[in-house]
Scaffold this motif. Structure first.
Motif, short mmCIF file in Angstrom:
data_model
loop_
_atom_site.label_atom_id
_atom_site.label_comp_id
_atom_site.label_asym_id
_atom_site.label_seq_id
_atom_site.Cartn_x
_atom_site.Cartn_y
_atom_site.Cartn_z
N PHE A 78 37.98 44.51 33.70
CA PHE A 78 38.42 43.31 34.41
C PHE A 78 38.82 43.64 35.85
O PHE A 78 39.20 44.77 36.16
CB PHE A 78 39.60 42.65 33.67
CG PHE A 78 40.88 43.44 33.71
CD1 PHE A 78 41.84 43.20 34.70
CD2 PHE A 78 41.13 44.44 32.78
CE1 PHE A 78 43.02 43.93 34.74
CE2 PHE A 78 42.31 45.18 32.83
CZ PHE A 78 43.25 44.92 33.81
N ASP A 79 38.73 42.63 36.72
CA ASP A 79 39.15 42.81 38.10
C ASP A 79 39.41 41.45 38.72
O ASP A 79 38.77 40.45 38.37
CB ASP A 79 38.07 43.55 38.91
CG ASP A 79 38.61 44.08 40.23
OD1 ASP A 79 39.80 44.44 40.28
OD2 ASP A 79 37.86 44.12 41.22
N GLY A 80 40.36 41.43 39.63
CA GLY A 80 40.68 40.20 40.35
C GLY A 80 40.74 40.45 41.84
O GLY A 80 41.18 41.53 42.28
N GLY A 81 40.29 39.49 42.61
CA GLY A 81 40.36 39.58 44.07
C GLY A 81 41.04 38.36 44.65
O GLY A 81 40.93 37.26 44.09
N PHE A 82 41.73 38.55 45.79
CA PHE A 82 42.46 37.44 46.40
C PHE A 82 42.14 37.37 47.89
O PHE A 82 42.26 38.35 48.61
CB PHE A 82 43.97 37.64 46.21
CG PHE A 82 44.82 36.56 46.82
CD1 PHE A 82 44.82 35.29 46.28
CD2 PHE A 82 45.62 36.83 47.92
CE1 PHE A 82 45.61 34.29 46.83
CE2 PHE A 82 46.41 35.84 48.48
CZ PHE A 82 46.40 34.56 47.94
N ASP A 83 41.68 36.20 48.33
CA ASP A 83 41.37 35.96 49.74
C ASP A 83 42.58 35.30 50.39
O ASP A 83 42.89 34.14 50.10
CB ASP A 83 40.14 35.06 49.85
CG ASP A 83 39.64 34.94 51.28
OD1 ASP A 83 40.48 34.92 52.21
OD2 ASP A 83 38.42 34.86 51.48
N ARG A 84 43.27 36.01 51.27
CA ARG A 84 44.49 35.49 51.88
C ARG A 84 44.22 34.29 52.79
O ARG A 84 45.05 33.40 52.93
CB ARG A 84 45.18 36.59 52.68
CG ARG A 84 45.73 37.73 51.82
CD ARG A 84 46.44 38.76 52.66
NE ARG A 84 46.97 39.86 51.84
CZ ARG A 84 47.63 40.89 52.33
NH1 ARG A 84 47.83 40.99 53.65
NH2 ARG A 84 48.07 41.84 51.53
N ASN A 119 47.78 40.83 42.76
CA ASN A 119 48.24 41.25 41.43
C ASN A 119 48.15 40.11 40.42
O ASN A 119 47.80 40.32 39.25
CB ASN A 119 49.67 41.78 41.50
CG ASN A 119 49.75 43.16 42.10
OD1 ASN A 119 48.78 43.94 42.04
ND2 ASN A 119 50.88 43.49 42.71
N GLU A 120 48.46 38.90 40.87
CA GLU A 120 48.31 37.74 39.99
C GLU A 120 46.85 37.57 39.58
O GLU A 120 46.55 37.26 38.42
CB GLU A 120 48.78 36.47 40.68
CG GLU A 120 50.28 36.26 40.70
CD GLU A 120 50.63 34.88 41.21
OE1 GLU A 120 50.50 33.90 40.44
OE2 GLU A 120 51.01 34.78 42.39
N ALA A 121 45.95 37.78 40.53
CA ALA A 121 44.52 37.66 40.25
C ALA A 121 44.07 38.69 39.22
O ALA A 121 43.24 38.41 38.35
CB ALA A 121 43.71 37.80 41.53
N GLU A 122 44.63 39.90 39.32
CA GLU A 122 44.30 40.95 38.35
C GLU A 122 44.74 40.54 36.94
O GLU A 122 43.98 40.67 35.97
CB GLU A 122 44.96 42.27 38.74
CG GLU A 122 44.48 42.87 40.05
CD GLU A 122 43.19 43.66 39.89
OE1 GLU A 122 42.64 43.69 38.77
OE2 GLU A 122 42.75 44.25 40.87
N TYR A 123 45.96 40.05 36.82
CA TYR A 123 46.45 39.58 35.53
C TYR A 123 45.60 38.42 35.00
O TYR A 123 45.25 38.37 33.81
CB TYR A 123 47.91 39.13 35.63
CG TYR A 123 48.92 40.23 35.42
CD1 TYR A 123 49.16 40.75 34.15
CD2 TYR A 123 49.66 40.74 36.49
CE1 TYR A 123 50.10 41.74 33.95
CE2 TYR A 123 50.60 41.73 36.30
CZ TYR A 123 50.83 42.23 35.03
OH TYR A 123 51.77 43.21 34.82
N ALA A 124 45.28 37.50 35.88
CA ALA A 124 44.49 36.34 35.48
C ALA A 124 43.10 36.74 35.01
O ALA A 124 42.54 36.13 34.09
CB ALA A 124 44.39 35.35 36.64
N ALA A 125 42.54 37.79 35.62
CA ALA A 125 41.21 38.27 35.21
C ALA A 125 41.26 38.81 33.79
O ALA A 125 40.35 38.57 32.98
CB ALA A 125 40.72 39.34 36.18
N LEU A 126 42.31 39.55 33.47
CA LEU A 126 42.45 40.06 32.09
C LEU A 126 42.65 38.91 31.11
O LEU A 126 42.07 38.91 30.01
CB LEU A 126 43.61 41.04 32.01
CG LEU A 126 43.93 41.59 30.61
CD1 LEU A 126 42.70 42.22 29.97
CD2 LEU A 126 45.08 42.59 30.68
N HIS A 127 43.43 37.92 31.50
CA HIS A 127 43.64 36.76 30.63
C HIS A 127 42.33 36.01 30.40
O HIS A 127 42.04 35.56 29.29
CB HIS A 127 44.68 35.82 31.24
CG HIS A 127 45.16 34.77 30.31
ND1 HIS A 127 44.63 33.49 30.31
CD2 HIS A 127 46.10 34.78 29.32
CE1 HIS A 127 45.22 32.77 29.38
NE2 HIS A 127 46.12 33.52 28.77
#
Length: 220
Positions: A78-84, A119-127
């Motif tokens: 899993f992986d999450g990315g966030f565009d500021r 970090n929220e995106a990373e958690y959301a990707a695992l969920h």
């Protein structure tokens, strides 16, 4: 489920040494054990799972018979990315599993607007991955969850503290889902380079490219 073999090797002259294998699937462990025992030099062979429980061969054979028609040997990347700039998150996951003697790979990504950090995106990707595992019908099995976020992995392993309220909420969601499905997670952190499949899926989500696919793959 992943297993290790633990055994004592005895030379023809009686010298003994103790060895332990790397982790492998139950099916592979049984095949390797059978081949090793043909040498006649193996003593005290044990099958040990990733919860450090010891199994008898007959119980492993029953386990395999019981799960063959269900998805098993589940590994999540899993992986999450966030565009500021856009405050948009891209979530990606690749799920590998076996079923009916074949191996499969499921790819899924998603775009989310309500998150505020990487970090929220990373958690959301695992969920997201766990939701897909639920859709597959996986339950009451060990699973392996692999990501490149040391923060997420170490917090889920209770090795790092978590003080951020939003991350604590994500941890609770993930733990609740695992408990609901009866899954025993094995968390592992890897480099971003080795996690490039999930990373690419997250990037595609940020670029509004939706991916949802399941395909059979070569088990070798």
């Amino acid at each position: 489920m992943q297993m290790k073999l633990h055994w004592t090797y005895r030379t023809p002259k009686g010298t003994e040494a103790i060895f332990e294998s790397e982790e492998m699937s139950v099916e592979k462990a049984l095949l390797v054990a059978e081949d090793m025992e043909k040498t006649g030099r193996i003593k005290h062979l044990q099958f040990i799972d990733n919860q450090d429980s010891t199994w008898k061969r007959k119980d492993l054979n029953k386990y395999i018979e019981g799960i063959q028609t269900e998805p098993h040997n589940v590994i999540i990347y899993f992986d999450g990315g966030f565009d500021r700039k856009t405050k948009t998150s891209g979530l990606g996951c690749a799920i590998y599993f076996d079923q009916n003697g074949k191996s499969y790979r499921l790819r899924k990504n998603a775009t989310v607007d309500e998150l505020n950090t990487n970090n929220e995106a990373e958690y959301a990707a695992l969920h997201l991955a766990l939701q897909e595992v639920e859709f597959l019908g996986v339950h009451h099995l060990p699973i392996t969850c692999i990501g490149d976020s040391q923060v997420v992995i170490n917090q889920l392993k209770d090795e790092w503290p978590c003080y951020e309220e939003e991350l604590l909420k994500w941890m609770e969601r993930i733990e609740n889902k695992l408990n609901e499905l009866g899954l025993q997670p094995d968390y592992r952190v890897i480099s971003r380079k080795r996690n490039r499949e999930a990373d690419h899926l997250a990037t595609q989500a940020l670029n509004n490219i939706e991916i949802m696919s399941t395909m059979e793959i070569d088990s070798e």
